[in-house]
Design an enzyme around this catalytic site. Structure first.
Site, PDB file in Angstrom:
ATOM      1  N   GLU A  33       1.540  17.211   3.786  1.00  0.00           N
ATOM      2  CA  GLU A  33       1.366  15.545   4.220  1.00  0.00           C
ATOM      3  C   GLU A  33       0.630  15.873   5.641  1.00  0.00           C
ATOM      4  OE1 GLU A  33       1.070  12.580   2.760  1.00  0.00           O
ATOM      5  OE2 GLU A  33       0.126  12.289   4.860  1.00  0.00           O
ATOM      6  N   GLY A  39       5.462   9.196   2.215  1.00  0.00           N
ATOM      7  CA  GLY A  39       5.385   7.790   1.517  1.00  0.00           C
ATOM      8  C   GLY A  39       4.042   7.332   1.323  1.00  0.00           C
ATOM      9  N   VAL A 181      -6.360  -8.048  -5.489  1.00  0.00           N
ATOM     10  CA  VAL A 181      -4.973  -8.374  -4.977  1.00  0.00           C
ATOM     11  C   VAL A 181      -4.497  -8.186  -3.784  1.00  0.00           C
ATOM     12  CG1 VAL A 181      -2.641  -7.270  -5.683  1.00  0.00           C
ATOM     13  CG2 VAL A 181      -4.718  -6.812  -7.229  1.00  0.00           C
ATOM     14  N   VAL A 235     -21.520 -11.409   0.361  1.00  0.00           N
ATOM     15  CA  VAL A 235     -21.333 -11.462   1.785  1.00  0.00           C
ATOM     16  C   VAL A 235     -22.582 -10.530   2.089  1.00  0.00           C
ATOM     17  CG1 VAL A 235     -20.216 -10.230   3.558  1.00  0.00           C
ATOM     18  CG2 VAL A 235     -19.035 -11.994   1.870  1.00  0.00           C
ATOM     19  N   HIS A 443      21.133 -18.070 -19.944  1.00  0.00           N
ATOM     20  CA  HIS A 443      20.750 -19.455 -19.517  1.00  0.00           C
ATOM     21  C   HIS A 443      21.535 -19.775 -18.310  1.00  0.00           C
ATOM     22  CE1 HIS A 443      19.658 -23.680 -19.508  1.00  0.00           C
ATOM     23  NE2 HIS A 443      20.588 -23.920 -19.250  1.00  0.00           N
TER      24      HIS A 443
HETATM   25  P1  FAD Z   1      -1.261   7.693  -1.455  1.00  0.00           P
HETATM   26  O1  FAD Z   1      -0.106   6.799  -1.495  1.00  0.00           O
HETATM   27  O2  FAD Z   1      -2.594   6.998  -0.935  1.00  0.00           O
HETATM   28  O3  FAD Z   1      -0.932   9.084  -0.798  1.00  0.00           O
HETATM   29  C1  FAD Z   1      -1.901   9.950  -0.353  1.00  0.00           C
HETATM   30  C2  FAD Z   1      -1.272  10.938   0.802  1.00  0.00           C
HETATM   31  O4  FAD Z   1      -2.013  11.940   0.838  1.00  0.00           O
HETATM   32  C3  FAD Z   1      -1.503   9.977   1.960  1.00  0.00           C
HETATM   33  O5  FAD Z   1      -0.130   9.950   2.763  1.00  0.00           O
HETATM   34  C4  FAD Z   1      -2.499  11.073   2.733  1.00  0.00           C
HETATM   35  O6  FAD Z   1      -2.064  10.782   4.094  1.00  0.00           O
HETATM   36  C5  FAD Z   1      -2.191  12.412   2.301  1.00  0.00           C
HETATM   37  N1  FAD Z   1      -3.222  13.235   2.248  1.00  0.00           N
HETATM   38  C6  FAD Z   1      -4.724  12.916   1.734  1.00  0.00           C
HETATM   39  N2  FAD Z   1      -5.299  14.113   1.973  1.00  0.00           N
HETATM   40  C7  FAD Z   1      -4.421  14.899   2.439  1.00  0.00           C
HETATM   41  C8  FAD Z   1      -4.596  16.397   2.769  1.00  0.00           C
HETATM   42  N3  FAD Z   1      -6.003  16.919   2.726  1.00  0.00           N
HETATM   43  N4  FAD Z   1      -3.766  16.896   3.243  1.00  0.00           N
HETATM   44  C9  FAD Z   1      -2.291  16.348   3.214  1.00  0.00           C
HETATM   45  N5  FAD Z   1      -2.168  15.087   3.118  1.00  0.00           N
HETATM   46  C10 FAD Z   1      -3.121  14.542   2.800  1.00  0.00           C
HETATM   47  N6  FAD Z   1       0.432  -0.531  -5.506  1.00  0.00           N
HETATM   48  C11 FAD Z   1       1.284  -1.004  -6.354  1.00  0.00           C
HETATM   49  O7  FAD Z   1       1.760  -0.481  -7.398  1.00  0.00           O
HETATM   50  N7  FAD Z   1       2.188  -2.159  -5.832  1.00  0.00           N
HETATM   51  C12 FAD Z   1       1.912  -2.886  -4.679  1.00  0.00           C
HETATM   52  O8  FAD Z   1       2.380  -3.914  -4.472  1.00  0.00           O
HETATM   53  C13 FAD Z   1       0.876  -2.458  -4.050  1.00  0.00           C
HETATM   54  N8  FAD Z   1       0.575  -2.960  -2.731  1.00  0.00           N
HETATM   55  C14 FAD Z   1      -0.273  -2.501  -2.127  1.00  0.00           C
HETATM   56  C15 FAD Z   1      -0.777  -3.106  -0.781  1.00  0.00           C
HETATM   57  C16 FAD Z   1      -1.718  -2.665   0.120  1.00  0.00           C
HETATM   58  C17 FAD Z   1      -2.151  -3.424   1.239  1.00  0.00           C
HETATM   59  C18 FAD Z   1      -2.417  -1.344  -0.221  1.00  0.00           C
HETATM   60  C19 FAD Z   1      -3.669  -0.875   0.471  1.00  0.00           C
HETATM   61  C20 FAD Z   1      -2.342  -0.831  -1.765  1.00  0.00           C
HETATM   62  C21 FAD Z   1      -1.222  -1.445  -2.266  1.00  0.00           C
HETATM   63  N9  FAD Z   1      -0.802  -0.575  -3.649  1.00  0.00           N
HETATM   64  C22 FAD Z   1       0.175  -1.264  -4.373  1.00  0.00           C
HETATM   65  C23 FAD Z   1      -1.484   0.503  -4.153  1.00  0.00           C
HETATM   66  C24 FAD Z   1      -0.904   1.595  -3.874  1.00  0.00           C
HETATM   67  O9  FAD Z   1      -0.450   1.907  -2.405  1.00  0.00           O
HETATM   68  C25 FAD Z   1      -1.297   2.951  -4.373  1.00  0.00           C
HETATM   69  O10 FAD Z   1      -1.590   2.853  -5.607  1.00  0.00           O
HETATM   70  C26 FAD Z   1      -0.498   4.426  -4.441  1.00  0.00           C
HETATM   71  O11 FAD Z   1      -0.085   4.482  -2.858  1.00  0.00           O
HETATM   72  C27 FAD Z   1      -1.240   5.392  -4.549  1.00  0.00           C
HETATM   73  O12 FAD Z   1      -0.492   6.465  -4.505  1.00  0.00           O
HETATM   74  P2  FAD Z   1      -0.856   8.123  -4.333  1.00  0.00           P
HETATM   75  O13 FAD Z   1       0.232   8.990  -4.284  1.00  0.00           O
HETATM   76  O14 FAD Z   1      -2.159   8.324  -5.425  1.00  0.00           O
HETATM   77  O15 FAD Z   1      -1.768   8.028  -2.927  1.00  0.00           O
HETATM   78  P1  NAI Z   2      -9.856  -5.372  -6.085  1.00  0.00           P
HETATM   79  O1  NAI Z   2     -10.459  -4.453  -6.733  1.00  0.00           O
HETATM   80  O2  NAI Z   2      -8.391  -5.786  -6.524  1.00  0.00           O
HETATM   81  O3  NAI Z   2     -10.569  -6.576  -5.643  1.00  0.00           O
HETATM   82  C1  NAI Z   2     -11.666  -6.475  -4.812  1.00  0.00           C
HETATM   83  C2  NAI Z   2     -12.398  -7.774  -5.091  1.00  0.00           C
HETATM   84  O4  NAI Z   2     -13.493  -7.666  -3.896  1.00  0.00           O
HETATM   85  C3  NAI Z   2     -12.872  -8.107  -6.235  1.00  0.00           C
HETATM   86  O5  NAI Z   2     -12.676  -9.541  -6.995  1.00  0.00           O
HETATM   87  C4  NAI Z   2     -14.432  -7.850  -5.974  1.00  0.00           C
HETATM   88  O6  NAI Z   2     -15.328  -8.678  -7.093  1.00  0.00           O
HETATM   89  C5  NAI Z   2     -14.578  -8.437  -4.775  1.00  0.00           C
HETATM   90  N1  NAI Z   2     -15.810  -8.244  -4.111  1.00  0.00           N
HETATM   91  C6  NAI Z   2     -16.438  -6.595  -4.367  1.00  0.00           C
HETATM   92  N2  NAI Z   2     -17.453  -6.677  -3.288  1.00  0.00           N
HETATM   93  C7  NAI Z   2     -17.636  -7.997  -2.731  1.00  0.00           C
HETATM   94  C8  NAI Z   2     -18.645  -8.664  -1.849  1.00  0.00           C
HETATM   95  N3  NAI Z   2     -19.469  -7.871  -1.445  1.00  0.00           N
HETATM   96  N4  NAI Z   2     -18.351  -9.757  -1.519  1.00  0.00           N
HETATM   97  C9  NAI Z   2     -17.342 -10.586  -2.000  1.00  0.00           C
HETATM   98  N5  NAI Z   2     -16.537 -10.055  -2.693  1.00  0.00           N
HETATM   99  C10 NAI Z   2     -16.451  -8.730  -3.334  1.00  0.00           C
HETATM  100  O7  NAI Z   2      -9.209  -4.391  -4.637  1.00  0.00           O
HETATM  101  P2  NAI Z   2      -8.355  -4.697  -3.414  1.00  0.00           P
HETATM  102  O8  NAI Z   2      -7.866  -5.985  -3.411  1.00  0.00           O
HETATM  103  O9  NAI Z   2      -9.322  -4.259  -2.364  1.00  0.00           O
HETATM  104  O10 NAI Z   2      -7.172  -3.622  -3.767  1.00  0.00           O
HETATM  105  C11 NAI Z   2      -7.474  -2.419  -3.991  1.00  0.00           C
HETATM  106  C12 NAI Z   2      -6.347  -1.970  -4.980  1.00  0.00           C
HETATM  107  O11 NAI Z   2      -5.116  -1.731  -4.361  1.00  0.00           O
HETATM  108  C13 NAI Z   2      -6.353  -2.614  -6.308  1.00  0.00           C
HETATM  109  O12 NAI Z   2      -7.000  -1.768  -7.149  1.00  0.00           O
HETATM  110  C14 NAI Z   2      -4.938  -2.600  -6.455  1.00  0.00           C
HETATM  111  O13 NAI Z   2      -4.604  -2.235  -7.776  1.00  0.00           O
HETATM  112  C15 NAI Z   2      -4.232  -1.999  -5.495  1.00  0.00           C
HETATM  113  N6  NAI Z   2      -3.290  -3.000  -4.954  1.00  0.00           N
HETATM  114  C16 NAI Z   2      -2.214  -3.613  -5.792  1.00  0.00           C
HETATM  115  C17 NAI Z   2      -1.386  -4.240  -5.297  1.00  0.00           C
HETATM  116  C18 NAI Z   2      -0.377  -4.961  -6.248  1.00  0.00           C
HETATM  117  O14 NAI Z   2      -0.074  -4.185  -7.268  1.00  0.00           O
HETATM  118  N7  NAI Z   2       0.624  -5.633  -5.898  1.00  0.00           N
HETATM  119  C19 NAI Z   2      -1.328  -4.897  -3.618  1.00  0.00           C
HETATM  120  C20 NAI Z   2      -2.283  -4.507  -3.168  1.00  0.00           C
HETATM  121  C21 NAI Z   2      -3.354  -3.499  -3.661  1.00  0.00           C
END
Ligand code: FAD
Ligand code: NAI
Length: 464
Positions: A33, A39, A181, A235, A443
């Protein structure tokens, strides 16, 4: 140089879970990492910090909106943004430290640094090449860029989700580009904290891919909470001058040009796989046409002994999907039978009320050529939801009209993200709507609405 059974690259929910399961199965495991903390996106700049801010801002909203209605009178709290950031950081820190503890407990070596794969069985970190029988790529994803829009998280005016989690101050106005999302969760946070939030979305509906009725009701609820929506808008660019941003967009229906000024712009238009620096092209690991790592049904890439999981591979970008793949691929590597049921992966949006779904939407179920029946129950008929001031949503259960088998469920309501798992378990066991309807539900709980929706698939809900 040490020899491992498995080196996992990336310690997000996919990678760290894979490492732990592999160690539990008796393999000698290391996890590389590059971040300072374990994480991944999820714990550091994703799921966990966003949920901390959602929780804190929801509490504030409750004090302003609902306390007085319950006879709780007194000065409403004010926001100390730095302190709220501290609470968020503490929540994140506690969790990332927890993974460090689990690595030690399971005797997993954390190789600190960025990994490059030199070939099957060889991973370079810094100046050292480590030998290993298997490699799992779990490097996750990063925010996708948008043409004409330059993100500068440090300046705090045009930000992506990482910047939006740590803004220097609460903006008075915010434009969110993308009604997915991230846009709706973080847009909700800032709306509750006092910002005027406008969401600009390319498509004609919010949350693409969700059940149509859920999309409409969810938008109505968010609009009542003060979020403004501009749908069907592309946009073009964002200009920044004197610390303010101007978002220029064109309405797709008539190509008319418009602009909105805001103190902050959140770009939330999706994420793309992160594979930078891994050297995949040199060693011939194939990618899909959208840039994800290509895998077979056992998560193996085009190179034997190199596997990939999580956001780096196709499928929903969700932490729990990454975790499931992490466990499954560890089992495969250990010679067992790893399995992920991609038909039963819940999705939750952690706004208030929450939105949760699993399985087929009504539209997808009908498109698949099946005869379907839909049981819908409004939370207005649920005593508990009314007491919580969250009775605007509903539970919608989709079942096969011929077999009664549950095909999907869509919920807008309090704790929808917890309630959905009842339906996930039902679907895993191939249950019918009647199986849920015949199950006694305590309930007063919000879960009774799930049972009522199941009853509505049969002879009818009781409280509707
Ligand atoms: P990541 O969590 O992205 O982890 C990858 C790791 O690999 C990173 O720490 C990175 O530093 C490391 N890495 C990359 N390249 C290298 C390398 N060459 N060498 C060493 N380390 C490396 N998902 C949900 O299910 N519920 C949610 O509520 C939710 N909320 C989200 C909110 C936000 C704002 C965002 C951005 C995402 C959210 N997601 C949510 C999506 C979720 O975070 C991702 O789907 C998830 O983290 C993916 O897990 P991963 O293990 O594939 O990768
Ligand atoms: P998203 O794919 O959910 O939504 C992106 C939105 O942007 C879409 O509605 C799309 O039509 C719109 N869009 C794309 N280009 C545009 C443009 N030029 N102008 C206006 N709108 C445009 O992607 P988001 O919200 O960035 O999340 C990324 C990923 O992170 C998701 O795949 C989601 O699964 C994960 N995530 C999950 C969460 C959860 O499980 N609670 C919370 C946050 C993220």
């Amino acid at each position: 140089m040490s020899t491992y059974d498995l080196i996992v690259i990336g310690a997000g929910p996919g990678g760290y879970v894979c490492a732990i399961r592999a160690a539990q199965l008796g393999l000698k495991v290391a996890c590389v990492e590059g971040r300072e903390t374990l994480g991944g996106t999820c714990l550091n700049v994703g799921c966990i910090p966003s949920k901390a801010l959602l929780h804190a801002s929801h509490m504030l909203h409750e004090t302003h909106e609902n306390f007085e209605k319950m006879g709780l009178i007194g000065a409403a709290p004010k926001v100390d943004w730095q302190k709220m950031q501290g609470y968020k950081a503490e929540t994140v820190g506690g969790n990332t430290k927890g993974i460090e503890f689990l690595f030690k407990k399971n005797k997993i070596d954390w190789l600190k640094g960025w990994a490059e794969i030199e070939g099957a069985g060889r991973v370079k970190v810094g100046d050292t090449t480590h030998e290993t029988k298997n490699i799992v790529i779990a490097t996750g994803s990063e925010p996708a860029s948008l043409k004409g829009v330059e993100v500068d998280n440090a300046a705090g005016v045009v930000v992506d989700s990482t910047g939006a989690l740590s803004l220097p101050k609460i903006p008075k106005s915010m434009v969110v580009i993308g009604a997915g999302v991230i846009g709706l969760e973080l847009g909700s946070v800032y709306a509750r904290l006092g910002a005027q939030v406008t969401v600009v979305e390319f498509l004609d509906a919010i949350t693409p891919g969700m059940d149509g009725e859920v999309q409409k009701q969810f938008q109505r609820i968010l609009a009542k909470q003060g979020l403004k929506f501009v749908l069907g808008a592309a946009v073009q660019e964002v200009e920044v001058e004197k610390g303010k941003a101007e978002v220029k967009y064109k309405l797709r229906k008539d190509d008319s040009a418009h602009e909105i000024e805001a103190e902050c712009v959140l770009v939330a238009t999706g994420r793309r796989p992160y594979i930078v620096g891994l050297g995949l092209d040199k060693i011939g690991v194939a990618l899909t046409d959208r840039g994800f790592v290509q895998i077979d049904e056992h998560w193996q890439t085009s190179v034997k002994g190199i596997y990939a999981i999580g956001d780096a591979v196709p499928g929903p970008m969700l932490a729990h999907k990454a975790e499931d793949e992490g466990m499954a691929v560890a089992e495969v590597i250990a010679g067992k039978h790893g399995h992920v049921n991609y038909d039963v992966i819940p999705g939750v949006i952690y706004t208030t009320p929450e939105v949760a779904s699993v399985g087929l939407t009504e539209e997808a179920a009908k498109e698949s050529g099946r005869k379907v029946k839909v049981g819908k129950f409004p939370f207005m008929g649920n005593a508990r939801a009314k007491a919580l001031f969250q009775a605007e949503g509903f539970v919608k259960l989709i079942a096969d009209a011929e077999t009664d088998r549950v095909l999907g469920c869509h919920i807008i309501g309090p704790n929808a993200g917890e309630m959905i798992h009842e339906v996930c378990v039902a679907m895993e066991f191939g249950a019918s709507a009647q199986d849920i309807a015949l199950t006694c539900h305590a309930h007063p709980t919000c879960s009774e609405a799930v049972r009522e929706a199941a009853l509505a698939c049969g002879d009818g809900a009781i409280h509707a």
